[in-house]
Design an enzyme around this catalytic site. Structure first.
Site, short mmCIF file in Angstrom:
data_model
loop_
_atom_site.label_atom_id
_atom_site.label_comp_id
_atom_site.label_asym_id
_atom_site.label_seq_id
_atom_site.Cartn_x
_atom_site.Cartn_y
_atom_site.Cartn_z
N HIS A 190 0.83 -1.21 0.00
CA HIS A 190 0.00 0.00 0.00
C HIS A 190 0.86 1.26 0.00
CE1 HIS A 190 -3.50 2.50 0.66
NE2 HIS A 190 -2.92 3.05 1.70
N ARG A 333 -6.73 -9.44 -22.37
CA ARG A 333 -6.07 -10.71 -22.12
C ARG A 333 -7.04 -11.67 -21.44
NH1 ARG A 333 -0.84 -10.75 -18.37
NH2 ARG A 333 -2.41 -10.48 -16.73
N GLU A 431 5.44 -14.83 -24.02
CA GLU A 431 6.12 -14.83 -22.72
C GLU A 431 6.85 -16.14 -22.44
OE1 GLU A 431 3.02 -14.19 -19.80
OE2 GLU A 431 1.58 -15.23 -21.07
N ASP A 455 7.50 -12.26 -17.68
CA ASP A 455 7.56 -13.72 -17.69
C ASP A 455 8.57 -14.23 -18.71
OD1 ASP A 455 5.99 -14.46 -15.59
OD2 ASP A 455 4.16 -14.66 -16.75
N ARG A 465 10.84 -14.78 -10.65
CA ARG A 465 10.90 -13.34 -10.38
C ARG A 465 10.28 -12.97 -9.04
NH1 ARG A 465 6.03 -10.68 -12.45
NH2 ARG A 465 4.69 -12.14 -13.56
N CYS A 502 4.18 -5.23 -23.40
CA CYS A 502 3.28 -4.84 -22.31
C CYS A 502 3.84 -5.19 -20.94
CB CYS A 502 1.90 -5.48 -22.49
SG CYS A 502 1.91 -7.28 -22.46
#
Length: 570
Positions: A190, A333, A431, A455, A465, A502
């Site tokens: 946050h 997507r 990816e 990815d 990752r 993207c």
């Protein structure tokens, strides 16, 4: 002078005084209530819950006016207060084990906190802060204390805290926050979200921060380098004061690029798209300054709920986005869930290696009913705008052909039912290295592609990752990454098919010239990155970008590439 270091998650410079913020914190003692008082403890818990729900409703209504997206956080907090499992456990401990109410609240929420923190998906793990926030509210109300959050700030300060929770910042005036420093929190916490959305410099993950700072202490924050200077020398204060002034001016100048087209110095137009998830009003404002939606993450329609979204609900959301963007493409997507991204509404098998497991398109093939519902909603909505459907986690030509047959079969069934569909394009997300290496063949099968660099890098480098232990091996600037990007981009460009980026590289200021040099003419990113990327693009020609791209391919290591791009920063 003392120098602390952390992770700079929101760039910028700040010079000011510290405001140590602790919020309301209490760890109750383990107490047993006297015999016969269990009923009064249970009644008191119900009263506290009611007060908490009332407070949250007031915050929601106030936030909905100025920031509808952040208002949703407090709806989620109400759901936590009413959580069925929690509200079975707490009364059980009070009634059968004779715990006092505050101890039961503390311990049961602690159990849920630990469970959520263990999630591999950082977006889910960071939700632990929401449970902690709700627990703090209940304990505060149990003990009859008020909490003014950060509404009491009288002057601009640098906030130092263990972590900032949603209720801490609900009434915060961003103009009185010069920077945010916390001991905990990551890129999706946050604190990070608040800092980036308001353009506040922030450094998180600073070890022993609260042991080293004190109220009203003079501090210099360099969020670009992740450094904090405590009690800095006069020369450092003067130097960074100038840098802070320059940073504010540069930010204002950069923001002026948001609503203009992205064109190189030799007037080549680069399409700038945005990534969206919630399709709320704030995200839809991008229709005024972006050329398209480069990635609509539809899985967020499925997350944080106990049921699956139906066809009509999905149709309504997709239609809203398509209508708002009009003729501009919206790349939707299909459901990218499974493995590390779990759903409350589905019990998915536990996998030892979820990133290589049954996720995204693979999961849709496993659950054709769920896939059918989404595709029906997509195709029906396609009448209302420029829909491009993108398939994630494609690993082979077989995947593409199987998905095409599935989608066109759904379309035919809709037509048989007398339900109309508009035109749409069908593409893939690249990816997985296997499909990147087959890009020349894939380009013949689909209308477009978008490279999911996050990815792709993960699979190429064989480095999770989300795993901090192998972070050094996850190299966005790995020479093999750039070589694979070049080959993939060329394959689609030679076929006359659109291809974009993207993932994180799409909004990376250092990578942008390289990508354009490789032939990319469309970049997608978060809304916050748009002005800076447009500004950067305006500073070079395509010829210069091609020179930079060729040079990058000559280097043997990620470190050398990053050093070169940093030195050549445009």
């Amino acid at each position: 002078m003392t120098i602390l270091t952390g992770n700079g998650v929101s760039p910028g410079i700040a010079v000011g005084t510290i405001h140590v913020y602790s919020g309301f914190q209490i760890i109750p003692e383990k107490n047993i209530c006297p015999p016969g008082e269990e009923r009064s403890q249970l009644d008191r818990y119900e009263t506290v819950k009611t007060k908490a729900l009332d407070e949250l409703e007031q915050i929601f209504l106030a936030m909905e006016i100025k920031d509808p997206e952040k208002a949703k956080i407090f709806r989620a907090h109400q759901d936590i207060v009413n959580d069925v499992a929690i509200n079975e456990e707490i009364p059980d401990k009070i009634q059968n084990e004779h715990w006092t109410g505050d101890w039961a609240i503390y311990k049961i929420y602690e159990t849920f906190l630990r469970m959520v923190k263990k999630a591999k998906d950082p977006l889910i793990a960071e939700r632990a802060a929401d449970f902690e926030d709700v627990r703090g509210r209940l304990l505060r109300l149990w003990h009859g204390r008020n909490n003014e959050g950060l509404s009491v700030l009288e002057k601009p300060v640098i906030i130092a805290a263990k972590e900032l929770l949603p209720s801490d910042t609900a009434s915060m005036d961003p103009s009185r926050v010069l920077a945010i420093l916390t001991e905990t929190g990551g890129l999706t916490s946050h604190s990070a979200i608040i800092a980036k959305s308001y353009g506040i410099p922030a450094v998180l993950g600073i070890q022993e921060l609260l042991d080293n700072v004190k109220q009203n202490q003079t501090v210099v924050v360099d969020a670009d380098k992740g450094k904090i200077y405590l009690d800095p020398e006069k020369t450092i204060v003067e130097d960074y004061t100038k840098k802070a002034d320059a940073w504010h001016k540069e930010r204002e100048a950069t923001e002026s690029f948001r609503y203009i087209d992205a064109c190189t110095k030799d007037n080549i137009k680069i399409d700038i798209a945005v990534n969206i998830a919630n399709a709320d009003e704030k995200e839809l404002e991008a229709a005024g300054y972006a050329d398209s939606v480069g990635l609509f993450r539809t899985e967020f329609l499925y997350m944080g709920r106990n049921d699956l979204p139906g066809e009509e609900e999905q149709f309504s959301v997709y239609k809203k986005v398509l209508e708002r963007f009009g003729k501009k493409p919206v790349i939707l997507r299909t459901l990218d869930i499974g493995g590390d991204k779990t759903l409350q509404s589905m019990e998915l098998p536990k996998e030892d290696n979820p990133f290589l497991g049954n996720r995204a398109l693979r999961l849709c093939f496993t659950y054709p009913d769920i896939f059918t519902t989404q595709i029906r909603a997509c195709l029906r909505a396609s009448e209302y705008g420029n829909l491009w459907i993108m398939l994630p986690m494609v690993g082979s030509i077989d995947d593409i052909r199987k998905a095409k047959d599935f989608i066109f079969s759904v379309r035919d069934n809709l037509k048989k039912e007398g339900k109309s569909c508009g035109n749409f394009k069908l593409g893939i997300m690249i990816e997985i290295p296997s499909i990147a290496l087959m890009a020349n063949i894939a380009a013949k099968e689909v209308d477009f592609a978008s490279i999911g660099s996050n990815d792709l890098c993960q699979y190429l480098c064989a480095a999770d990752r989300m795993n901090g232990m192998v972070e050094p091996y996850y190299q966005s600037y790995h020479p093999a990454m750039f070589r694979l990007l070049k080959e993939t981009i060329e394959a689609f460009s030679n076929a006359g098919k659109p291809i974009s980026i993207c993932g994180e590289l799409g909004g990376d200021p250092l990578a942008v010239p390289v990508l354009i040099g490789f032939g990319i003419r469309k970049l997608s990113m978060g809304a916050a990155s748009v002005p800076n990327v447009k500004r950067i693009i305006s500073g070079f020609t395509v010829t210069r970008a091609e020179e930079i791209a060729r040079k990058v391919l000559e280097f043997e290591t990620a470190e050398k590439i990053k050093t070169y791009l940093t030195d050549k920063r445009l």
